[in-house]
Design an enzyme around this catalytic site. Structure first.
Site, PDB file in Angstrom:
ATOM      1  N   SER A 220      18.222  99.589 -10.224  1.00  0.00           N
ATOM      2  CA  SER A 220      17.474  99.139  -9.049  1.00  0.00           C
ATOM      3  C   SER A 220      16.012  98.974  -9.451  1.00  0.00           C
ATOM      4  CB  SER A 220      17.654 100.106  -7.887  1.00  0.00           C
ATOM      5  OG  SER A 220      17.060 101.342  -8.166  1.00  0.00           O
ATOM      6  N   GLY A 222      13.284  98.232  -7.496  1.00  0.00           N
ATOM      7  CA  GLY A 222      12.381  98.241  -6.347  1.00  0.00           C
ATOM      8  C   GLY A 222      12.338  96.884  -5.659  1.00  0.00           C
ATOM      9  N   ALA A 223      11.122  96.375  -5.431  1.00  0.00           N
ATOM     10  CA  ALA A 223      10.945  95.108  -4.715  1.00  0.00           C
ATOM     11  C   ALA A 223      11.556  93.920  -5.470  1.00  0.00           C
ATOM     12  CB  ALA A 223       9.464  94.861  -4.485  1.00  0.00           C
ATOM     13  N   GLY A 225      14.554  93.740  -6.767  1.00  0.00           N
ATOM     14  CA  GLY A 225      15.996  93.587  -6.578  1.00  0.00           C
ATOM     15  C   GLY A 225      16.809  94.488  -7.485  1.00  0.00           C
ATOM     16  N   GLY A 251      17.312 103.703  -2.754  1.00  0.00           N
ATOM     17  CA  GLY A 251      18.210 103.721  -3.912  1.00  0.00           C
ATOM     18  C   GLY A 251      19.540 104.376  -3.565  1.00  0.00           C
ATOM     19  N   ASP A 252      19.482 105.419  -2.756  1.00  0.00           N
ATOM     20  CA  ASP A 252      20.702 106.123  -2.353  1.00  0.00           C
ATOM     21  C   ASP A 252      21.554 105.229  -1.446  1.00  0.00           C
ATOM     22  OD1 ASP A 252      19.531 108.274  -3.707  1.00  0.00           O
ATOM     23  OD2 ASP A 252      18.513 108.942  -1.887  1.00  0.00           O
TER      24      ASP A 252
HETATM   25  N1  LIG Z   1       9.321  97.187  -1.723  1.00  0.00           N
HETATM   26  C1  LIG Z   1      10.583  96.728  -1.580  1.00  0.00           C
HETATM   27  N2  LIG Z   1      10.811  95.495  -1.100  1.00  0.00           N
HETATM   28  C2  LIG Z   1      12.061  95.039  -0.953  1.00  0.00           C
HETATM   29  N3  LIG Z   1      13.187  95.733  -1.289  1.00  0.00           N
HETATM   30  C3  LIG Z   1      13.009  96.957  -1.788  1.00  0.00           C
HETATM   31  C4  LIG Z   1      11.709  97.531  -1.966  1.00  0.00           C
HETATM   32  N4  LIG Z   1      11.855  98.770  -2.481  1.00  0.00           N
HETATM   33  C5  LIG Z   1      13.190  98.949  -2.603  1.00  0.00           C
HETATM   34  N5  LIG Z   1      13.891  97.877  -2.201  1.00  0.00           N
HETATM   35  C6  LIG Z   1      15.363  97.710  -2.193  1.00  0.00           C
HETATM   36  O1  LIG Z   1      15.982  98.976  -2.347  1.00  0.00           O
HETATM   37  C7  LIG Z   1      16.622  99.079  -3.628  1.00  0.00           C
HETATM   38  C8  LIG Z   1      16.458 100.467  -4.224  1.00  0.00           C
HETATM   39  O2  LIG Z   1      15.090 100.754  -4.381  1.00  0.00           O
HETATM   40  P1  LIG Z   1      14.493 101.508  -5.660  1.00  0.00           P
HETATM   41  O3  LIG Z   1      14.727 100.731  -6.888  1.00  0.00           O
HETATM   42  O4  LIG Z   1      13.080 101.821  -5.307  1.00  0.00           O
HETATM   43  O5  LIG Z   1      15.406 102.803  -5.707  1.00  0.00           O
HETATM   44  P2  LIG Z   1      15.099 104.315  -6.103  1.00  0.00           P
HETATM   45  O6  LIG Z   1      13.789 104.410  -6.822  1.00  0.00           O
HETATM   46  O7  LIG Z   1      16.280 104.853  -6.777  1.00  0.00           O
HETATM   47  O8  LIG Z   1      14.952 104.970  -4.654  1.00  0.00           O
HETATM   48  P3  LIG Z   1      15.316 106.443  -4.147  1.00  0.00           P
HETATM   49  O9  LIG Z   1      15.715 107.258  -5.341  1.00  0.00           O
HETATM   50  O10 LIG Z   1      14.069 106.926  -3.477  1.00  0.00           O
HETATM   51  O11 LIG Z   1      16.412 106.300  -3.163  1.00  0.00           O
HETATM   52  C9  LIG Z   1      15.979  97.964  -4.448  1.00  0.00           C
HETATM   53  O12 LIG Z   1      16.792  97.543  -5.510  1.00  0.00           O
HETATM   54  C10 LIG Z   1      15.803  96.890  -3.381  1.00  0.00           C
HETATM   55  O13 LIG Z   1      17.030  96.265  -3.098  1.00  0.00           O
HETATM   56 MG   LIG Z   2      16.771 106.906  -6.991  1.00  0.00          MG
END
Ligand SMILES: Nc1ncnc2c1ncn2[C@@H]1O[C@H](COP(=O)(O)OP(=O)(O)OP(=O)(O)O)[C@@H](O)[C@H]1O
Ligand SMILES: [Mg+2]
Length: 315
Positions: A220, A222-223, A225, A251-252
Site C-alpha cells: 500500500s 498511501g495516496a 494507491g 491499511g487495515d
Molecule cells: N492520502 C490518501 N489519499 C488517498 N488514498 C489514501 C490516502 N492514504 C491512504 N489511502 C488509501 O488507503 C490505502 C492504505 O493506506 P496506507 O498505505 O497509508 O496504509 P498503512 O500505512 O498500512 O495504514 P495503517 O497501517 O495505518 O492502516 C492506500 O493504498 C490507499 O488506497
Molecule cells: Mg499498516
C-alpha cells in the site's frame, strides 16, 4: 470466515479537548472507547463489510474483558486468550483542528506459555477459516520468529495466511512463505534496506520480498494507491478520493477488502483500494460498510507505471 490474530491488542480511548495545554487539568468535551490493534481493525473492517470474523488476541484484566465485550458489539467473535498482564489502553487526544496526540502503552509482557496458548488458539480455529490475518507488532515476550511459527502452523492446518507487520518479525516470517504480506511503503523500504522513490522501486522491492519467500505482496503506497505482485503478475490500482478525513486504519481496511474479495488477482486488489479509499474518507478509524465503497472510482491495470514518482517517497 476471516480469522485475525492481534498479539498486542488495545482499548483505544479518545478524548476530545478544546485545546491541549501542558501542565493543566484538561476537561474532555467528549470521550469514547474502541477496540484497537491492527488485527482487531481488520476484523472490524471484515465485520463492517458483512462477513464473519473471529479475533484471536491475548486479553487480560478488566481491560481485556471490556475488549471482548466491545468486539462482540462490533459483530466480531472474540477468541480471547487469558493472560496475566492487563490489556493496554492507548489514548488519543483530539483538538478541534483535528490535531491528534497519541499515547501508546507497551502492553503486557507475555510468558512463553501464554505465547504458546495464542498459537494454539489459532491452530484450533484454523481449519474453519478461509484466511488468517496476523497484524501488528509483537508484544514484549514474543521472539521475532513468532510470526514465522504462526505461518508454519497455519500452513500445516491448510489455511492461507496474510501478514501485516514490519522489521525483524516480517523478515523472519518470509522464509515460511506467507501467502500475502501487506507492507506500506515505509515497511517495504525498511525490509529491502533502500529508499523507494517511484512505483518501479516499490515493484522491485516487492519482487525481492517474493524472492525471499512471500507468495504475494500487496504494497500500500498511501495516496499513490496499491501494488499487487503475485505469481500471475503485477497489478497497480488507484482510487479517486474526494476528501481525506483520516488515514488511521486505512491499511487495515485495505487488507480486509483484499481478503474478503478472495485474496488474489486484480479484482481483490480493486477491492483493497476501494476499502482504503473509503476508509480515508471516514472519520477516525471508522471502517467502511458496503454503502461507503465506490468501485467506479477504482482503476486497476496490469500496466504498472514504473516511472511514476511516489508523492511520499520512503526514506
Ligand atoms: N492520502 C490518501 N489519499 C488517498 N488514498 C489514501 C490516502 N492514504 C491512504 N489511502 C488509501 O488507503 C490505502 C492504505 O493506506 P496506507 O498505505 O497509508 O496504509 P498503512 O500505512 O498500512 O495504514 P495503517 O497501517 O495505518 O492502516 C492506500 O493504498 C490507499 O488506497
Ligand atoms: Mg499498516
Amino acid at each position: 470466515m476471516i480469522l485475525t490474530v492481534t498479539p498486542n491488542p488495545s482499548l483505544d480511548r479518545t478524548y476530545e479537548l478544546p485545546e491541549l495545554v501542558r501542565g493543566t487539568v484538561l476537561r474532555a468535551t467528549a470521550d469514547r472507547v474502541d477496540p484497537g490493534g491492527k488485527g482487531v481493525n481488520v476484523s472490524r473492517a471484515v465485520a463492517a463489510a458483512g462477513h464473519r470474523t473471529v479475533a484471536v488476541a491475548p486479553m487480560g484484566g478488566p481491560e481485556g474483558a471490556l475488549l471482548a465485550r466491545l468486539l462482540g458489539e462490533h459483530g466480531i467473535e472474540a477468541a480471547g486468550v487469558p493472560v496475566t498482564g492487563s490489556t493496554r489502553i492507548n489514548i488519543t487526544l483530539v483538538e478541534p483542528d483535528s490535531t491528534l496526540t497519541k499515547i501508546n502503552a507497551a502492553g503486557p509482557e507475555l510468558s512463553a506459555a501464554e505465547a504458546e496458548d495464542v498459537l494454539e488458539a489459532v491452530r484450533t480455529r484454523a481449519a474453519a477459516a478461509d484466511w488468517i490475518a496476523c497484524c501488528g507488532s509483537l508484544p514484549r515476550g514474543l521472539p521475532p520468529q513468532w510470526y514465522a511459527e504462526l505461518v508454519a502452523r497455519s500452513h500445516r492446518a491448510g489455511t492461507r495466511i496474510a501478514l501485516d507487520t514490519s522489521g525483524p518479525a516480517l523478515t523472519a516470517a518470509l522464509r515460511e512463505g506467507p501467502d500475502v504480506i501487506k507492507p506500506n511503503s515505509q515497511e517495504l523500504a525498511e525490509a529491502v534496506g533502500r529508499p523507494l522513490a517511484t512505483v518501479g522501486d516499490a515493484l522491485e522491492a516487492a519482487e525481492e520480498l517474493r524472492a525471499r519467500g512471500a507468495r504475494s505482496v500487496l504494497a500500500s503506497l498511501g495516496a499513490d494507491g496499491q501494488l499487487l505482485v503475485e505469481a500471475s503478475g503485477a497489478y497497480f490500482a488507484t482510487a479517486r478520493v474526494e476528501t481525506v478525513r483520516s488515514n488511521v486504519g486505512a491499511g487495515d481496511a485495505s487488507l480486509a477488502g483484499f481478503l474478503t474479495a478472495g485474496g488474489q488477482g486484480p479484482e481483490a486488489l480493486a477491492s483493497a483500494v476501494a476499502h482504503g479509499a473509503a476508509a480515508v474518507q471516514l472519520a477516525g478509524s471508522l471502517m467502511p460498510t458496503p454503502a461507503d465503497l465506490d468501485r467506479s472510482a477504482v482503476v486497476v491495470s496490469a500496466d504498472v507505471p514504473l516511472d511514476r514518482p511516489l508523492t511520499e517517497p520512503a526514506p
